[in-house]
Design a protein around this motif. Structure first.
Motif, PDB file in Angstrom:
ATOM      1  N   ALA A  49       3.302   3.276  -9.219  1.00 43.86           N
ATOM      2  CA  ALA A  49       2.545   3.762 -10.276  1.00 43.86           C
ATOM      3  C   ALA A  49       3.327   4.874 -11.324  1.00 43.86           C
ATOM      4  O   ALA A  49       3.518   4.331 -12.306  1.00 43.86           O
ATOM      5  CB  ALA A  49       1.346   4.678  -9.745  1.00 43.86           C
ATOM      6  N   GLU A  62      -5.115   2.481  -5.984  1.00 41.39           N
ATOM      7  CA  GLU A  62      -5.006   3.239  -4.652  1.00 41.39           C
ATOM      8  C   GLU A  62      -6.235   3.724  -3.741  1.00 41.39           C
ATOM      9  O   GLU A  62      -6.161   3.720  -2.572  1.00 41.39           O
ATOM     10  CB  GLU A  62      -4.266   4.557  -4.972  1.00 41.39           C
ATOM     11  CG  GLU A  62      -2.766   4.402  -5.129  1.00 41.39           C
ATOM     12  CD  GLU A  62      -2.023   5.547  -5.593  1.00 41.39           C
ATOM     13  OE1 GLU A  62      -2.167   6.838  -4.709  1.00 41.39           O
ATOM     14  OE2 GLU A  62      -1.332   5.446  -6.278  1.00 41.39           O
ATOM     15  N   LEU A  83       2.413   1.746  -3.087  1.00 39.86           N
ATOM     16  CA  LEU A  83       1.760   1.983  -4.484  1.00 39.86           C
ATOM     17  C   LEU A  83       1.948   3.363  -5.313  1.00 39.86           C
ATOM     18  O   LEU A  83       2.165   3.304  -6.762  1.00 39.86           O
ATOM     19  CB  LEU A  83       0.296   1.698  -4.090  1.00 39.86           C
ATOM     20  CG  LEU A  83      -0.561   1.215  -5.025  1.00 39.86           C
ATOM     21  CD1 LEU A  83       0.072  -0.299  -5.878  1.00 39.86           C
ATOM     22  CD2 LEU A  83      -2.005   0.924  -4.577  1.00 39.86           C
ATOM     23  N   PRO A  84       2.024   4.514  -4.940  1.00 41.98           N
ATOM     24  CA  PRO A  84       2.060   5.598  -5.487  1.00 41.98           C
ATOM     25  C   PRO A  84       3.533   5.740  -6.386  1.00 41.98           C
ATOM     26  O   PRO A  84       3.517   5.884  -7.514  1.00 41.98           O
ATOM     27  CB  PRO A  84       2.152   6.741  -4.463  1.00 41.98           C
ATOM     28  CG  PRO A  84       1.181   6.333  -3.425  1.00 41.98           C
ATOM     29  CD  PRO A  84       1.700   4.770  -3.253  1.00 41.98           C
ATOM     30  N   PHE A 144       0.816  -1.115  -0.125  1.00 43.91           N
ATOM     31  CA  PHE A 144       0.075   0.101   0.074  1.00 43.91           C
ATOM     32  C   PHE A 144       0.842   1.119   0.034  1.00 43.91           C
ATOM     33  O   PHE A 144       0.534   2.218  -0.871  1.00 43.91           O
ATOM     34  CB  PHE A 144      -0.955   0.193   1.196  1.00 43.91           C
ATOM     35  CG  PHE A 144      -1.969  -1.105   1.003  1.00 43.91           C
ATOM     36  CD1 PHE A 144      -2.289  -1.549  -0.056  1.00 43.91           C
ATOM     37  CD2 PHE A 144      -2.585  -1.415   2.381  1.00 43.91           C
ATOM     38  CE1 PHE A 144      -3.383  -2.549  -0.025  1.00 43.91           C
ATOM     39  CE2 PHE A 144      -3.735  -2.448   2.367  1.00 43.91           C
ATOM     40  CZ  PHE A 144      -4.001  -2.927   1.300  1.00 43.91           C
ATOM     41  N   GLN A 145       2.013   1.373   0.886  1.00 38.93           N
ATOM     42  CA  GLN A 145       2.982   2.475   0.956  1.00 38.93           C
ATOM     43  C   GLN A 145       3.487   2.671  -0.290  1.00 38.93           C
ATOM     44  O   GLN A 145       3.897   3.667  -0.470  1.00 38.93           O
ATOM     45  CB  GLN A 145       3.717   2.200   2.103  1.00 38.93           C
ATOM     46  CG  GLN A 145       4.168   3.316   2.692  1.00 38.93           C
ATOM     47  CD  GLN A 145       4.356   3.305   4.390  1.00 38.93           C
ATOM     48  OE1 GLN A 145       5.175   2.077   4.659  1.00 38.93           O
ATOM     49  NE2 GLN A 145       3.330   3.782   4.939  1.00 38.93           N
ATOM     50  N   PHE A 179      -3.742   2.712 -11.772  1.00 40.66           N
ATOM     51  CA  PHE A 179      -3.035   2.897 -10.396  1.00 40.66           C
ATOM     52  C   PHE A 179      -4.052   3.814  -9.381  1.00 40.66           C
ATOM     53  O   PHE A 179      -3.844   3.503  -8.096  1.00 40.66           O
ATOM     54  CB  PHE A 179      -1.786   3.412 -10.587  1.00 40.66           C
ATOM     55  CG  PHE A 179      -0.822   2.266 -10.894  1.00 40.66           C
ATOM     56  CD1 PHE A 179      -0.206   1.407  -9.582  1.00 40.66           C
ATOM     57  CD2 PHE A 179      -0.296   1.912 -11.789  1.00 40.66           C
ATOM     58  CE1 PHE A 179       0.469   0.415  -9.780  1.00 40.66           C
ATOM     59  CE2 PHE A 179       0.383   0.925 -12.238  1.00 40.66           C
ATOM     60  CZ  PHE A 179       0.970   0.049 -11.076  1.00 40.66           C
ATOM     61  N   ALA A 180      -4.581   4.973  -9.839  1.00 34.62           N
ATOM     62  CA  ALA A 180      -5.146   5.555  -9.023  1.00 34.62           C
ATOM     63  C   ALA A 180      -6.627   4.782  -8.466  1.00 34.62           C
ATOM     64  O   ALA A 180      -6.936   4.897  -7.384  1.00 34.62           O
ATOM     65  CB  ALA A 180      -6.041   6.972  -9.740  1.00 34.62           C
ATOM     66  N   ARG A 217      -8.633   1.987  -3.489  1.00 31.74           N
ATOM     67  CA  ARG A 217      -9.290   0.774  -2.997  1.00 31.74           C
ATOM     68  C   ARG A 217      -8.316   0.187  -1.719  1.00 31.74           C
ATOM     69  O   ARG A 217      -8.792  -0.612  -0.762  1.00 31.74           O
ATOM     70  CB  ARG A 217      -9.184  -0.405  -3.930  1.00 31.74           C
ATOM     71  CG  ARG A 217     -10.229  -0.349  -5.004  1.00 31.74           C
ATOM     72  CD  ARG A 217     -10.010  -1.367  -5.899  1.00 31.74           C
ATOM     73  NE  ARG A 217     -10.604  -2.632  -5.466  1.00 31.74           N
ATOM     74  CZ  ARG A 217     -11.749  -3.183  -5.078  1.00 31.74           C
ATOM     75  NH1 ARG A 217     -12.770  -2.319  -5.870  1.00 31.74           N
ATOM     76  NH2 ARG A 217     -12.004  -4.330  -4.649  1.00 31.74           N
ATOM     77  N   VAL A 218      -7.305   1.107  -1.330  1.00 33.62           N
ATOM     78  CA  VAL A 218      -6.454   0.583  -0.158  1.00 33.62           C
ATOM     79  C   VAL A 218      -7.231   1.230   0.867  1.00 33.62           C
ATOM     80  O   VAL A 218      -7.887   2.430   1.173  1.00 33.62           O
ATOM     81  CB  VAL A 218      -5.116   1.536  -0.371  1.00 33.62           C
ATOM     82  CG1 VAL A 218      -4.212   1.204   1.058  1.00 33.62           C
ATOM     83  CG2 VAL A 218      -4.431   0.672  -1.362  1.00 33.62           C
TER      84      VAL A 218
END
Lengths: 272, 237
Positions: free
Chosen positions: A203, A264, A199-200, A196-197, A260-261, A266-267
Motif C-alpha cells: 500500500a 486488507e 499488503l501493508p 497478505f503479509q 488498500f485498507a 478482506r484478508v
C-alpha cells in the motif's frame, strides 16, 4: 490545600475534555476556512474552465500509469522475490542484482536512459522502423510505463523476498505433506500468505509509485503535473495550478489508501 | 574503448569532470537536506509525542501533506513560494530582491520533505523505547532536554537506524528531482553530456554507476553504524 482535594480525582470534570476537543476542532475548522476561502476568492482561477478537459486527461494518465505499472510490476516482483528465496543460485544472483541496480539509482535517471537511450537507438534499426510497433515506440508513454514498471518490480521484488521468507516453514511442510506439487503449494499457500503479509508495505509503495508518476512529464507524457506546467507557461499563473494538483494528488492518495485498507480488511485472519 | 575513455576524461573535451562536479553537488544537497530533515524529524517527533493538541494537529497536517503530494510538486511550490516570501520580506525592509542560490533552495526544500519522513521514523523509534527507561530518567529529575540527549536519543537509535538509513538512500536519489528545476546536479549534468555527444547509453550508465557506488558505500556504512548502535542489545532470530 486540604487532603480531600488532593485525594479526590477530578471525576466531575470528566466531560470537560470532550467539550474542549470539540472547541479545538471548531477553531481548526475556522482557521482552515480562513485559509481556503481567501485562496479560492482572491487567487486567479479564470483559466480553469479552459483546461478542464486537459486536466481530466491528465488525471486519467496518472491513474492508469500508476495502476498498470504497479500491476505488471507486481507480476514481475513475485518471481523476482521467489527466486531469491528458493531459486537456483544464478537466477537468485540476477534477481538480486536487478533489485540493487533499480533501488540504487534514481528513477529519473532510469527513465531518461530508456527514453533517450532506446529512443535514439530504435530509429537506427530498419526492421523496427518498418514494423507495426513503430507507431507505438515513437511515442513517449511506452518508455514511461516501462521505467515505472521496472522500478516497481525492483522495489517490490525486495518486499516479496522478505514476505516469501517470512511464511512459517511449517505451513509449507504441511502443504508438502498433503502431497501438493510445488506449483500448487505456491498457488494455494505460499503466494497468498506472502501477499497478505506484504499488503501493508505494498500500500505504501503504491502511494510512492503514484507520487513518482509526475516524472513522466519530463519525457513529454501529459499527466496532471504536465498540465499544471503547461498552464504556468501559457498564463504565467504559478501557484494556483500547483495547489490544485497538490489537492488532486492528495485525493488520489486517499483513494489508494482506502482501497488498500479495504483489501486488507478482506484478508482472512484467525483471531484468538 | 579509447573513445569512451576520451569522452569520460576529466579534462574539458571529456565530460568526466562535469559528472564528478554534479556528483559533488548531489552529495552536498543530500547531506544538507538529510541533516535538516533529521533536525526537523527529531523536533517533529517530540512535538507529535509530547506536544499540545495544536502542535500535534499542525504536525499531522505537515506529515500528511508532504507524504501525499509528489516531491516534484512540493519542490516547485516551496521553491516559488519560498523565494517570493523572502523577497517580500526583503522588499518590506526596503532591501533589493535577491536570487536564492540553487544549493540553498535545494537543501531547504528537500530538507522539509525529508523532515516529514524522519518525523515518522523517529516517532516510531521513540515509541519502541520501554516506557520505564523514560520514567526512570524523569524520576532522576532530568530536565526534558537532558532526558532527550542522554536517554531518549541514544535508546531510540537502534530502532531508528534502518528507517533513517533508508531515508539517506532516498535523499541521495531525490536530489535527481532537482534536475527538473534546472539545478546542475549529477542527473542534469549527465543529460547535458549525453545530449551534446549523443552518447546516451554511455553517460546514463556512467551516472548510474556513480549513484550505485554511493548507494553501496552508504549501505555498507549504515550496516556498520547499525552493528555499532545495536551492541549490547539482545540478538533476535
Amino acid at each position: 490545600m486540604s487532603l480531600d482535594t488532593v485525594l479526590t480525582p477530578p471525576s466531575p470534570n470528566l466531560p470537560a475534555p470532550d467539550r474542549s476537543v470539540l472547541f479545538r476542532r471548531l477553531v481548526f475548522a475556522a482557521i482552515g476556512l480562513a485559509i481556503v476561502v481567501p485562496v479560492v476568492l482572491l487567487m486567479r482561477w479564470d483559466w480553469l474552465p479552459d483546461y478542464l478537459e486537459l486536466f481530466a486527461q491528465g488525471i486519467w494518465t496518472s491513474i492508469w500509469l500508476t495502476l498498470v505499472s504497479a500491476g505488471v510490476g507486481l507480476m514481475l516482483a513475485i518471481p523476482i522475490g521467489l527466486v531469491q528465496v528458493t531459486g537456483p543460485a544464478p537466477l537468485a544472483l540476477v534477481a538480486k542484482g536487478f533489485c540493487t541496480v533499480i533501488r540504487g539509482t534514481p528513477l529519473l535517471l532510469q527513465m531518461w536512459l530508456l527514453y533517450y537511450g532506446l529512443g535514439s537507438l530504435f530509429p537506427e534499426i530498419p526492421w523496427i522502423r518498418e514494423s507495426f510497433a513503430w507507431e507505438i515506440l515513437r511515442q513517449a508513454w511506452p518508455y514511461a510505463l516501462l521505467s515505472l514498471t521496472l522500478s516497481y518490480a525492483g522495489y517490490e521484488g525486495e518486499v516479496m523476498r522478505g514476505a516469501f521468507a517470512s511464511v512459517p516453514r511449517g505451513e509449507l511442510e504441511a502443504g508438502r505433506a498433503f502431497g501438493m506439487s510445488p506449483f500448487t503449494l505456491l498457488r494455494r499457500i505460499w503466494l497468498p500468505r506472502a501477499l497478505f503479509q506484504a499488503l501493508p508495505t505494498l500500500a505504501g509503495e503504491t502511494v510512492l509509485q503514484l507520487k513518482s508518476t509526475p516524472l513522466v512529464a519530463t519525457i513529454t507524457v501529459i499527466d496532471v503535473y504536465a498540465v499544471a506546467s503547461r498552464i504556468r507557461q501559457d498564463t504565467y499563473v504559478v501557484y494556483e495550478p500547483l495547489l490544485l494538483i497538490a489537492v488532486l494528488y492528495m485525493i488520489m492518495t486517499l483513494i489508494l489508501v482506502r482501497a488498500f485498507a479495504w483489501l486488507e480488511a478482506r484478508v482472512p485472519v484467525k483471531r484468538g | 574503448m579509447d573513445e569512451i575513455l576520451a569522452l569520460l576524461a576529466l579534462e574539458p573535451p571529456g565530460w568526466g569532470g562535469n559528472l564528478l562536479r554534479g556528483l559533488v553537488s548531489s552529495l552536498e544537497i543530500a547531506f544538507g537536506a538529510y541533516f535538516l530533515g533529521l533536525v526537523i524529524g527529531i523536533g517533529g517527533a517530540c512535538g507529535k509525542l509530547w506536544g499540545g493538541e495544536t502542535t500535534k494537529a499542525v504536525l499531522d497536517l505537515y506529515t500528511t501533506i508532504v507524504r501525499a503530494v509528489p516531491e516534484l510538486v512540493l519542490i516547485l511550490i516551496l521553491y516559488f513560494a519560498g523565494t517570493d516570501l523572502i523577497n517580500l520580506i526583503l522588499d518590506y525592509f526596503g532591501r533589493e530582491p535577491i536570487d536564492i542560490s540553487g544549493l540553498v533552495a535545494g537543501i531547504a526544500v528537500l530538507g522539509v520533505v525529508q523532515g516529514a519522513y524522519s518525523t515518522e521514523v523517529v516517532r516510531g523509534a521513540i515509541q519502541t523505547i520501554p516506557a520505564g527507561q523514560i520514567e526512570a530518567a524523569r524520576a532522576y529529575g532530568m530536565s526534558p532536554w537532558l532526558r532527550l540527549r542522554r536517554i531518549i536519543l541514544p535508546a531510540m537509535l537502534p530502532f531508528a537506524i534502518p528507517g533513517l538509513g533508508n531515508l539517506w538512500l532516498n535523499a541521495t536519489k531525490d536530489t535527481a528531482i532537482l534536475a527538473v528545476v534546472g539545478f546542475a546536479e549529477l542527473t542534469l549534468e549527465t543529460r547535458q553530456a549525453a545530449g551534446s555527444t549523443k552518447r546516451y547509453f554511455l553517460f546514463y550508465i556512467a551516472a548510474g554507476l556513480l549513484y550505485l557506488m554511493v548507494t553501496l558505500v552508504s549501505t555498507y556504512v549504515i550496516g556498520r553504524i547499525e552493528a555499532r548502535v545495536r551492541r549490547g542489545l539482545p540478538r533476535h532470530g
